[in-house]
Design an enzyme around this catalytic site. Structure first.
Site, PDB file in Angstrom:
ATOM      1  N   HIS A   1       0.845  -1.186   0.000  1.00 40.76           N
ATOM      2  CA  HIS A   1       0.000   0.000   0.000  1.00 40.76           C
ATOM      3  C   HIS A   1       0.880   1.235   0.000  1.00 40.76           C
ATOM      4  CE1 HIS A   1      -2.976   2.992   1.384  1.00 40.76           C
ATOM      5  NE2 HIS A   1      -3.854   2.184   0.827  1.00 40.76           N
TER       6      HIS A   1
ATOM      7  N   GLU B   1      -7.900  -4.677  -0.829  1.00 46.11           N
ATOM      8  CA  GLU B   1      -8.433  -5.403  -1.974  1.00 46.11           C
ATOM      9  C   GLU B   1      -8.337  -6.919  -1.813  1.00 46.11           C
ATOM     10  OE1 GLU B   1      -6.297  -2.853  -2.380  1.00 46.11           O
ATOM     11  OE2 GLU B   1      -7.450  -1.333  -3.470  1.00 46.11           O
TER      12      GLU B   1
END
Length: 392
Positions: free
Chosen positions: A277, A330
């Site tokens: 991320h 996700e």
């Protein structure tokens, strides 16, 4: 020789504006080193575990969590805004056909860009520069309430099915699933999707949120701001990863293939979708929460995802020492949405059905500042001026 005074005062910043503070906000923050993010002054993960979507929507729109009476009133107010104007409904079949909704991962989202513009025109949205804060907020409620209706209608029309009209007696999440499938969801599915939606309402100055604020800084109407945000979200590096992370599970297939499959791709420099991320340097708190949601369903798919996560993190730690690479939102969003009956082409649109509330709060906040966002670029082309050649 003239002095370029603008160039003399320019401030060099990192690529992608990484780490650059561009404004103040009261909406929330992402604290990447801690693995924590919040809406207003409440933990987003705690809100997802204890409150409904409408309560968190009220928090972002009005700055405070509602009491029981306010909660019921806000839920009723926003539910009444779900139906579409006749002129928008009439245009949706053509929008669905033109946007390639059928069989496309981006179709419903592409169609929503057009549909949101139509909605803004049909509802008479005015530039945020010309209206007060209450009118701006009202426009965002109208748009946000309509987004699930638009998305599900476009999806169904693209498959030759009639849209399902919204129900005011269902929650935001349950109504979304109902309009998508035509069947009322069970409570576990509705709550799981609700927790996913709450966890993704807002997340700092990501690309789509920043896009919405840039457009709001021009004084444009709410629909224009949201359309721009949807365009940014449609990019695979932003909102397109949940289905791609699920594709990774499919490609690996069985537990014995995890190690060789992952090693081959890491050594080749490929990105493992669902890991890493831009902000978090520890475990993504959204991933941790959604893992727990997925494990409440159980089953082979969830067990396989957990094993893939374990082995991938071990391999990444071995091959990329010193880098903190963990699952992001996700990775488990895909299994959760799949378990709740959502088709993969609706994963990113479902993300948009949540994030529209966060975009809206940012649009309203940005509209309070009359200063347009207008940075500069560093020119790196041929030195100017060069004489314009005569046409031979």
């Amino acid at each position: 020789m003239s002095i370029n005074r603008a160039a003399a005062t320019r401030i060099e910043v990192p690529r992608g504006l990484a780490g650059v503070v561009v404004t103040d906000t009261r909406i929330g923050d992402v604290r990447g080193i801690e693995g924590f993010y919040h809406y207003r002054h409440y933990s987003a993960v705690e809100l997802a575990g204890t409150r409904g979507f409408e309560d968190v929507w009220h928090l972002l729109a009005y700055g405070e969590l509602p009491d029981a009476e306010q909660s019921a009133a806000f839920a009723a107010e926003t539910a009444a805004l779900r139906p579409l104007p006749d002129e928008v409904r009439a245009a949706l079949p053509a929008v669905a056909a033109a946007s390639g909704t059928s069989g496309s991962l981006s179709g419903p989202l592409s169609g929503m860009r057009t549909a949101l513009s139509l909605l803004g025109a049909a509802k008479g949205f005015r530039p945020v520069y010309d209206i007060d804060a209450d009118a701006r907020r009202r426009d965002t409620l109208v748009a946000s309430a309509a987004v699930p209706t638009l998305l599900t209608a476009l999806y169904r029309l693209g498959r030759g099915l009639d849209p399902v009209e919204p129900r005011e007696d269902l929650s935001y999440a349950a109504n979304y699933l109902y309009m998508l499938t035509g069947s009322e969801p069970d409570k576990q599915q509705a709550r799981a999707i609700e927790q996913y939606l709450i966890s993704t309402i807002d997340h700092g100055f990501n690309a789509s949120t920043f896009t919405a604020r840039v457009i709001a800084s021009t004084g444009a109407d709410v629909a224009a701001c949201l359309v721009g945000a949807v365009g940014a979200l449609s990019g695979p590096l932003h909102g397109g990863a949940p289905s791609r992370a699920l594709d990774t599970l499919d490609a690996i297939g069985t537990p014995d293939r995890i190690d060789p499959w992952i090693r081959e791709r890491v050594l080749a420099g490929d990105r493992i979708m669902g890991f890493g991320h831009a902000i978090y340097r520890t475990e993504d708190p959204r991933s941790r929460m959604l893992r727990e949601v997925a494990q409440q369903f159980g089953g082979p798919r969830v067990e396989f995802a957990v094993e893939v996560e374990r082995q991938v993190e071990a391999i990444l730690a071995e091959l990329k020492p010193g880098r903190e690479l963990h699952t992001n939102v996700e990775f488990y969003a895909g299994p959760v949405m799949e378990l709740c009956g959502l088709p993969r082409e609706m994963f990113t649109p479902t993300f948009a059905a949540a994030r529209v509330v966060g975009w809206s709060a940012n649009v309203v906040e940005q509209a309070e500042d009359s200063k347009i966002i207008r940075p500069v670029a560093r020119y790196v082309g041929t030195e100017a001026p060069v004489a314009v050649p005569l046409m031979s």
